[in-house]
Design a protein around this motif. Sequence first.
Motif, mmCIF file in Angstrom:
data_model
loop_
_atom_site.group_PDB
_atom_site.id
_atom_site.type_symbol
_atom_site.label_atom_id
_atom_site.label_comp_id
_atom_site.label_asym_id
_atom_site.label_seq_id
_atom_site.Cartn_x
_atom_site.Cartn_y
_atom_site.Cartn_z
ATOM 1 N N ASN A 1 0.871 -1.112 0.071
ATOM 2 C CA ASN A 1 0.065 -0.156 0.048
ATOM 3 C C ASN A 1 0.856 1.293 -0.133
ATOM 4 O O ASN A 1 1.397 1.721 0.986
ATOM 5 C CB ASN A 1 -1.031 -0.165 1.330
ATOM 6 C CG ASN A 1 -1.581 1.276 1.230
ATOM 7 O OD1 ASN A 1 -1.809 2.020 0.403
ATOM 8 N ND2 ASN A 1 -2.702 1.190 2.353
ATOM 9 N N ARG A 2 1.210 1.697 -1.319
ATOM 10 C CA ARG A 2 2.098 2.845 -1.433
ATOM 11 C C ARG A 2 1.646 3.602 -2.235
ATOM 12 O O ARG A 2 1.046 3.506 -3.257
ATOM 13 C CB ARG A 2 3.460 2.262 -1.868
ATOM 14 C CG ARG A 2 4.651 3.290 -1.670
ATOM 15 C CD ARG A 2 5.316 2.908 -0.216
ATOM 16 N NE ARG A 2 5.557 4.137 0.527
ATOM 17 C CZ ARG A 2 5.173 4.418 1.658
ATOM 18 N NH1 ARG A 2 4.582 3.838 2.251
ATOM 19 N NH2 ARG A 2 5.512 5.712 2.181
ATOM 20 N N VAL A 3 1.609 5.120 -2.057
ATOM 21 C CA VAL A 3 1.237 6.202 -2.828
ATOM 22 C C VAL A 3 2.189 7.060 -2.900
ATOM 23 O O VAL A 3 2.785 7.518 -2.071
ATOM 24 C CB VAL A 3 0.209 6.824 -2.271
ATOM 25 C CG1 VAL A 3 -0.424 8.029 -3.074
ATOM 26 C CG2 VAL A 3 -1.091 5.673 -2.230
ATOM 27 N N ASP B 1 4.675 11.294 0.010
ATOM 28 C CA ASP B 1 4.728 9.631 -0.162
ATOM 29 C C ASP B 1 3.990 9.258 0.979
ATOM 30 O O ASP B 1 4.102 9.796 2.241
ATOM 31 C CB ASP B 1 6.267 9.685 -0.143
ATOM 32 C CG ASP B 1 6.636 8.036 -0.133
ATOM 33 O OD1 ASP B 1 5.994 7.295 -0.484
ATOM 34 O OD2 ASP B 1 7.534 7.668 0.698
ATOM 35 N N GLY B 2 3.073 8.188 0.796
ATOM 36 C CA GLY B 2 2.396 7.649 2.062
ATOM 37 C C GLY B 2 1.579 6.531 1.557
ATOM 38 O O GLY B 2 2.008 5.830 0.635
ATOM 39 N N ARG B 3 0.503 6.332 2.202
ATOM 40 C CA ARG B 3 -0.351 4.937 1.922
ATOM 41 C C ARG B 3 -1.778 5.468 2.022
ATOM 42 O O ARG B 3 -2.171 6.654 2.585
ATOM 43 C CB ARG B 3 -0.214 4.014 2.941
ATOM 44 C CG ARG B 3 -0.144 4.585 4.359
ATOM 45 C CD ARG B 3 0.364 3.440 5.558
ATOM 46 N NE ARG B 3 0.088 4.281 6.989
ATOM 47 C CZ ARG B 3 -1.000 4.262 7.758
ATOM 48 N NH1 ARG B 3 -2.112 3.883 7.261
ATOM 49 N NH2 ARG B 3 -1.127 4.847 8.816
ATOM 50 N N ILE B 4 -2.772 4.747 1.237
ATOM 51 C CA ILE B 4 -3.994 4.912 1.267
ATOM 52 C C ILE B 4 -4.744 4.306 2.575
ATOM 53 O O ILE B 4 -4.513 3.017 3.059
ATOM 54 C CB ILE B 4 -4.766 4.301 -0.007
ATOM 55 C CG1 ILE B 4 -4.244 4.982 -1.055
ATOM 56 C CG2 ILE B 4 -6.123 4.238 0.175
ATOM 57 C CD1 ILE B 4 -4.923 5.863 -1.772
ATOM 58 N N GLN B 5 -5.655 4.982 3.418
ATOM 59 C CA GLN B 5 -6.337 4.668 4.445
ATOM 60 C C GLN B 5 -7.917 4.880 4.263
ATOM 61 O O GLN B 5 -8.067 5.953 3.942
ATOM 62 C CB GLN B 5 -5.598 5.215 5.801
ATOM 63 C CG GLN B 5 -6.329 4.741 7.022
ATOM 64 C CD GLN B 5 -5.768 5.279 8.257
ATOM 65 O OE1 GLN B 5 -4.633 5.055 8.487
ATOM 66 N NE2 GLN B 5 -6.243 6.397 8.681
ATOM 67 N N THR B 6 -8.763 3.943 4.657
ATOM 68 C CA THR B 6 -10.114 4.173 4.767
ATOM 69 C C THR B 6 -10.481 4.159 6.076
ATOM 70 O O THR B 6 -10.254 3.314 7.085
ATOM 71 C CB THR B 6 -10.694 3.250 3.947
ATOM 72 O OG1 THR B 6 -10.296 3.194 2.729
ATOM 73 C CG2 THR B 6 -12.231 3.495 3.970
ATOM 74 N N SER C 1 5.739 11.351 4.354
ATOM 75 C CA SER C 1 6.401 12.579 4.136
ATOM 76 C C SER C 1 5.943 13.607 3.093
ATOM 77 O O SER C 1 5.407 12.992 2.255
ATOM 78 C CB SER C 1 7.937 12.269 3.776
ATOM 79 O OG SER C 1 7.857 11.717 2.497
ATOM 80 N N VAL C 2 6.244 14.695 3.165
ATOM 81 C CA VAL C 2 6.074 15.801 2.034
ATOM 82 C C VAL C 2 7.113 16.445 1.633
ATOM 83 O O VAL C 2 7.814 16.936 2.575
ATOM 84 C CB VAL C 2 4.706 16.672 2.508
ATOM 85 C CG1 VAL C 2 4.845 17.993 1.627
ATOM 86 C CG2 VAL C 2 3.541 15.854 3.087
#
Length: 169
Positions: A3-5, A74-79, A99-100
């Motif tokens: 799970n990487r965005v 840079d992050g992950r999707i969360q619901t 991180s941004v």
Amino acid sequence: MLNRVVLVGRLTRDPDLRYTPSGVAVANFNIAVNRPFSNQQGEREADFINCVIWRRPAENLANFMKKGSLIGVDGRIQTRSYDDPEGKRVYITEVVADSVQFLESKGSPSGGGGQPSSQGAQGYNQNQNQQPYSNQGNQNQGNSNQGNQDNPFQDSGEPIDISDDDLPF
């Protein structure tokens, strides 16, 4: 499982910085990310993506970035979900940023305004005239190392001695 965005876009509004009851900083923000194709009318469309970031990076984002600033996330999707006052279940999908990266400096011509050029901000300067390895400020032409100052990574033609223990594979 993965799970990487990774996103690059512009802030659609100033980040909303708040603090939890225990004092942890959290910033909610929304970025517009252009789609890589045009629609039938030849116009580029964008997706508007909700994001959240925690702790010190949240404070940095809120202090240094404003509406229109170009950032990398840079992050992950969360619901997550909650029940609204009417008793309906509401689902929210967002990117939880690890991180941004600040992708333009304060003086950038496409500027989003308000960004520092160095004060703790991560990112790079998009100045086209900047040449980090140039020799512009060097008045000493008698330097014997003059050839390597133009490109410090240039191959000198000599073999490199590396033991097998130094290789990472």
